[in-house]
Every structure is written in C-alpha cells, then in structure tokens.
Enzyme design. Structure first.
Site, PDB file in Angstrom:
ATOM      1  N   LYS A   1      63.718  80.917  22.299  1.00  0.00           N
ATOM      2  CA  LYS A   1      63.005  80.888  23.592  1.00  0.00           C
ATOM      3  C   LYS A   1      62.172  82.156  23.749  1.00  0.00           C
ATOM      4  O   LYS A   1      61.014  82.118  24.160  1.00  0.00           O
ATOM      5  CB  LYS A   1      64.007  80.836  24.751  1.00  0.00           C
ATOM      6  CG  LYS A   1      64.657  79.506  24.993  1.00  0.00           C
ATOM      7  CD  LYS A   1      65.417  79.581  26.319  1.00  0.00           C
ATOM      8  CE  LYS A   1      66.448  78.510  26.475  1.00  0.00           C
ATOM      9  NZ  LYS A   1      67.299  78.697  27.636  1.00  0.00           N
TER      10      LYS A   1
ATOM     11  N   GLY B   1      75.984  73.561  31.373  1.00  0.00           N
ATOM     12  CA  GLY B   1      74.945  72.543  31.213  1.00  0.00           C
ATOM     13  C   GLY B   1      75.436  71.296  30.497  1.00  0.00           C
ATOM     14  O   GLY B   1      75.268  70.170  30.969  1.00  0.00           O
TER      15      GLY B   1
ATOM     16  N   GLU C   1      60.189  74.027  29.373  1.00  0.00           N
ATOM     17  CA  GLU C   1      59.804  72.643  29.040  1.00  0.00           C
ATOM     18  C   GLU C   1      59.920  71.745  30.277  1.00  0.00           C
ATOM     19  O   GLU C   1      59.037  70.945  30.576  1.00  0.00           O
ATOM     20  CB  GLU C   1      60.711  72.075  27.939  1.00  0.00           C
ATOM     21  CG  GLU C   1      60.597  72.771  26.608  1.00  0.00           C
ATOM     22  CD  GLU C   1      61.728  73.771  26.409  1.00  0.00           C
ATOM     23  OE1 GLU C   1      61.965  74.614  27.311  1.00  0.00           O
ATOM     24  OE2 GLU C   1      62.364  73.729  25.346  1.00  0.00           O
TER      25      GLU C   1
ATOM     26  N   LYS D   1      69.502  73.231  35.822  1.00  0.00           N
ATOM     27  CA  LYS D   1      70.488  74.129  36.426  1.00  0.00           C
ATOM     28  C   LYS D   1      69.823  75.425  36.882  1.00  0.00           C
ATOM     29  O   LYS D   1      69.983  75.863  38.002  1.00  0.00           O
ATOM     30  CB  LYS D   1      71.591  74.401  35.396  1.00  0.00           C
ATOM     31  CG  LYS D   1      72.680  75.338  35.860  1.00  0.00           C
ATOM     32  CD  LYS D   1      73.786  75.419  34.816  1.00  0.00           C
ATOM     33  CE  LYS D   1      74.741  76.553  35.134  1.00  0.00           C
ATOM     34  NZ  LYS D   1      75.837  76.647  34.158  1.00  0.00           N
TER      35      LYS D   1
END
Ligand code: G6Q
Length: 549
Positions: free
Chosen positions: A511, A266, A211, A205
């Site tokens: 993250k 998502g 990753e 998205k």
C-alpha cells in the site's frame, strides 16, 4: 529464543511421526474396524470424519498436549471475554459477541458491548425491512432492485461468499459486489443497472481504503449523471464503517451509516454491519439464523474438551501436516457449487491470519506457520487439478465439504455428486497398488509388454489424507457454523504457533509503495528511488499512454 520446537510435546510428535513411515492409512483402517466411529465427531449441525488422516489415538493425545502447552484453553477464554489478544493493535477480538448479542455483558475498556451490537442489528432490521418491502424508494419513487456492495478484502469476501452460497435464500434485491479497483469490475456491474433503483453500500471499516473510496466516488459520479441532484445521494448510498468522520467527509449522512467497532477484525466482520448486503439479500430473519449457526459453533469451541473439539481437532491436524509432514498447502473442496467463493473467503481468513514469521514477542519462528489455502467446487476440480492430488509428489491435505441433501434437487444430480466426493476421498486414501493395476490391465486384455510400459502410470500411491465435513443441507444456519468452524480452526493454529492471528501488517508495504508510485504515473515523473525493474515497468506504462507512442 522460542521454545515450541524444544518442548516435550513437539519432540514426542517428532518421534511419533516416524511411526507413519511404516503404517499406511489402508493398514490403519484394516487394523481397526471402529476407526470411523473413533475419529469422527459432531458439533452443532456439522459432522466431521477425520479418520482418513495419518493419526492414531496417541497422535491426538500428543497434539492436544501441544495445544495445552501453548495455553489454548486460556487463549480461548481470553478471546471470548474481550481481552486485547490482538496485541500489536491493542484490540479485543470479539466477532463471537456479534453472534450472541443476548449473552452476558462483555466489556471492552469497561463498556458492555452487547447493547451496542443489538442496537445496530435493530437498525439493520428496520432498514432491511424497508428496502425489501419496497417502502424505501429511490429518487424517482421506484423501489430498490439492485444493491451494490463496494468494499474489499474483509469488507467484501465474507458477504460475497455468503450470498453466493445461498442462492435459494436470496429473495430480496439482487446483490452485486465490486471490490477491485480495476475499473472494469464497476463498469460491467453497473452496465445493466438503473441508477434510480440501485442502492450502494460503501463497506469500509477504516473508510480510508484507496480502492474502495475510488470505486465509491466513481459509483457516485455514475449515479449523479442520471440523478443530477446531490440531495438524492441519501436515498442511494449507505455506509458500513467504524469511522464516522470519514463517512461524513465522503458525503454520507451518519444516519445512513451502520456502525461496527475496532474489536471486529476485517476478515471476521461479515457478522457485523458489514453483513448488511447479506441481510438485504436473504432477509434479517435468515441473517440471524446465520449468526445463530456461528454461535452454536462458538459454544462448542468454548466448552468441548480439546480432543472432542471440532475446530481444535481440525486446527491440530493442520499443524501436524504443516510442521511434521512438510505440507505447504491445504485444499478446501466443497461439493456444492455455491461454496466456490467460500474457499476464497477462508483463504483470506487463514492466510492473512497465519502468514506470520515472528512470535507474539517479535522473535523469529524456527518452524513453519500457515499453508497456502486453495481449492474450489467439486466435481469441477476432478477434471482439472485433482491429478496432482492423486499422483503428484507433494502431500496436500484436503477438506471435503458435503451438504447431504441438495436445496435444488434435480433428478439424479445430487446422487452423482455424492458418489463422486466419496470416491475421491476413498481414492486418495486407498490409492491403487501395482498388483491391482496389473489385474485391471490384464482383464482389459493388454499384452505383457504393454502392461509393463503402462503400469507405473496406472499406480496411485494413495495414503493421502482428507477430512470430510457434512451437514444436512446448506442453510444460513449450517453455513454460519461452517464459517465459524474455519475461523476458530485458524485461531487454534495461531495459538500453537504463538503468533498474532488477528493483525495483518504484511499488507502495508505494498500500500505504501503504491501511494508513491501512483503520483508518478499521474505526473509522468519518476522519483528515482526505484529499482531498475520497477522503473523500467513504470516507463513502459507511461510510454503506452503517450499519444505519440
Ligand atoms: C482483513 C483485512 C483487510 C481489510 C481490507 C478492507 O482482515 O484487514 O482485508 O478488510 O483491507 O479494509 P476496510 O474495510 O478498512 O476498507
């Protein structure tokens, strides 16, 4: 100060909860021969038996009052009409619009989104036709035999679970999914593929997910080793994204990008262009059947009264166990091997949506939200973790999911599968009393001292709740309805708990820290900002890479 736990409905439910200390499920069934009819309902192609739960008519009345008080009917309308109910991201939540592209106009920031949806579906249709018919050729002129979807989280789990659920419908190229940045997954997926006949779908998205981008770059490098010429990338790489700039930067021509929009979350995105891998696998007609099945459930969710509304009833039963019985987990137990991955997808839908501890206004909640969702296909689980469901000390509400007919009939297999799922629901509910266990042991000829020693181990407390969902068979249509059911069930719970079902800030911190640690691993220099455990583990990783180690 939040008022949910002080509300009249909540307090009434707390009192009502005491009734179940004195009444078992066995007794409830004995008292009411109509219990199955009373506590079951149909929605589109799905049937729900919720009679094996700790509830009576009064429970349902009180739970629906709780939902009313939380403003559920208005929130359902707000979602379907495109209001920005994802308040922390200022976004509408319109995965439902994707499943009904011919609906009345739905406006986001004044723009009707329905023509946009149909336009992308048409582009998908034409592309899917070209690939499946063999018209679309790879760089050596051969047709595509393998599709690799590179994405993670919402850009992976939904499509992967649908492809796994419908093996009999997969008539197109083989579809593979690579999500993990562990290089092993990409390496072993590509090991047997021919670059000249492989199509990569880069599904992201944001198109900034580390990753996915690393996997995509490595996939391109693998492709280029054979193809040699960058101009061939166009025939072998397409993108699914909302971010054209980043797609271009990666080197994919925007003409090979299938768009979706920020109002598609998502984990709710398999209905959008993110479903391209599904459509390539099962064909566009069946992809549209999947959408239609979801749309039927949307219609039901939008229009059925709360007490006869399947996602509402299931959501509220979940709230009942989490908040009034202290349940911390919820098992999803499909009796269909193809639905093994469905559990992983619903785990994300549920846990990422309800794993929140502040209300919409940012106040701390003083009640539990969410549950650990887990499970797997029966009968396998029966030989593994069901022991804890039957005789463990924690209450684990379970959903059994049963396609009544098999799409791959084989002798008496399906009959045995059905016998097992019915037996499990019955066993959890009824249990086995000490008297019943004693009679069995006597009949087996055991001596009195042996019976005394063994008896406590042979007793099943029972009184353990479950829902049973059935459908005629597992098809794109019924699967669409099933997926939408669990999405809406999750939303119902989020509304009752007054949390934002549609954001996921909890994934950010990890993250951020990974972005700091990765350069340290690359340079071999620690920043000094870490705790002793993290620093110690970084040193171990660095030492293990030292050639002199
Ligand atoms: C889902 C989450 C998350 C997301 C992935 C992939 O609701 O937001 O699982 O789908 O992090 O994100 P991208 O599609 O942007 O790569």
């Amino acid at each position: 100060m939040n008022t949910l736990t002080q509300s009249a409905a909540w307090q009434a439910l707390l009192n009502h909860r005491q009734d179940f200390n004195r009444t078992s499920l066995r007794q409830l069934f004995a008292q009411d021969t109509q219990r199955f009819q009373r506590f079951s309902l149909q929605a589109g192609p799905l049937f729900l038996d919720y009679s094996r739960n700790h509830l009576m008519s009064e429970t349902l009345d009180l739970l629906t009052q709780l939902a009313q008080q939380a403003g559920l009917p208005d929130m359902i309308d707000a979602m379907f009409s495109g209001e920005p109910i994802n308040s922390t991201e200022h976004r509408a939540v319109l995965h439902t619009a994707l499943r009904d592209p011919y609906s009345a106009p739905i406006r986001v920031h004044g723009q009707d989104v329905t023509p946009l949806i149909e336009a992308v579906l048409e582009r998908m249709e034409s592309f899917v036709h070209q690939v499946r018919s063999g018209e679309w050729r790879g760089f050596t002129g051969l047709p595509i035999t393998d599709v690799v979807n590179i994405g993670i989280g919402g850009s992976d789990l939904g499509p992967a679970s649908v492809i796994a659920a419908l093996p009999g419908d997969c008539t197109g190229p083989r579809v593979h999914f690579v999500s993990n940045v562990d290089g092993a997954q990409l390496t072993y997926t590509l090991r047997h593929l021919n670059p000249a006949q492989t199509l990569f779908i880069i599904a992201s998205k944001t198109f900034t997910t580390q990753e996915t981008l690393l996997n995509a770059h490595s996939a391109r490098a693998w492709f280029m080793q054979t193809a040699g010429d960058a101009s061939f990338v166009a025939q072998h790489f397409v993108a699914l994204s909302t971010n054209e700039t980043e797609v271009k930067r990666f080197g994919i021509d925007p003409r090979h990008m299938f768009e979706f929009w920020d109002w598609v979350g998502g984990r709710y995105s398999l209905w959008s262009a993110i479903g391209l891998s599904i459509a390539l696998g099962i064909g566009m007609e069946k992809f549209r059947e999947l959408l239609a099945g979801a749309s039927i459930m949307d219609e039901h969710f939008r229009s059925a009264p709360l007490a006869q509304n399947m996602p509402v009833v299931m959501g509220l039963i979940g709230v009942w166990y989490i908040n009034f019985f202290g349940a911390q987990t919820h098992a999803i137990l499909p009796y269909d091997q193809g639905l093994e991955r469905f559990v992983a997808h619903i785990q994300q839908v549920s846990m990422e949506s309800t794993g929140k501890s502040v209300t919409l206004k940012g106040e701390s909640v003083d009640y539990a939200t969410g549950a650990v969702v887990w499970g797997g296909a029966g009968t396998n689980g029966q030989h593994a973790y069901y022991q804890l469901l039957h005789q463990g000390t924690t209450l684990i509400p379970a959903d059994f999911i049963i396609p009544l007919q098999s799409r791959a009939p084989l002798g008496t297999h399906h009959q045995l599968l059905m016998a097992n799922v019915l037996a499990q629901g019955e066993a959890l509910m009824r249990g086995k009393t000490a008297d019943e266990a004693r009679q069995e042991l006597l009949a087996q000829g055991l001596t009195e001292p042996d019976i005394t020693a063994l008896l406590p181990h042979k007793v099943f407390p029972g009184n353990r709740p479950s829902n049973t969902l059935t459908m005629s068979s597992l098809t794109p249509y019924t699967l669409g309805a099933l997926l939408a059911l669990y999405e809406h069930r999750t939303f119902v719970q989020g509304v009752v708990w007054n949390i934002n079902t549609f954001d996921q800030w909890g994934v950010e911190l990890g993250k951020q820290l990974a972005r700091l640690i990765e350069p340290e691993l690359a340079s071999g220099k620690l920043s000094g900002t870490h705790d002793a455990s993290t620093a110690g583990l970084i040193s171990r990783i660095l030492d293990s890479q030292d050639p002199h180690h």
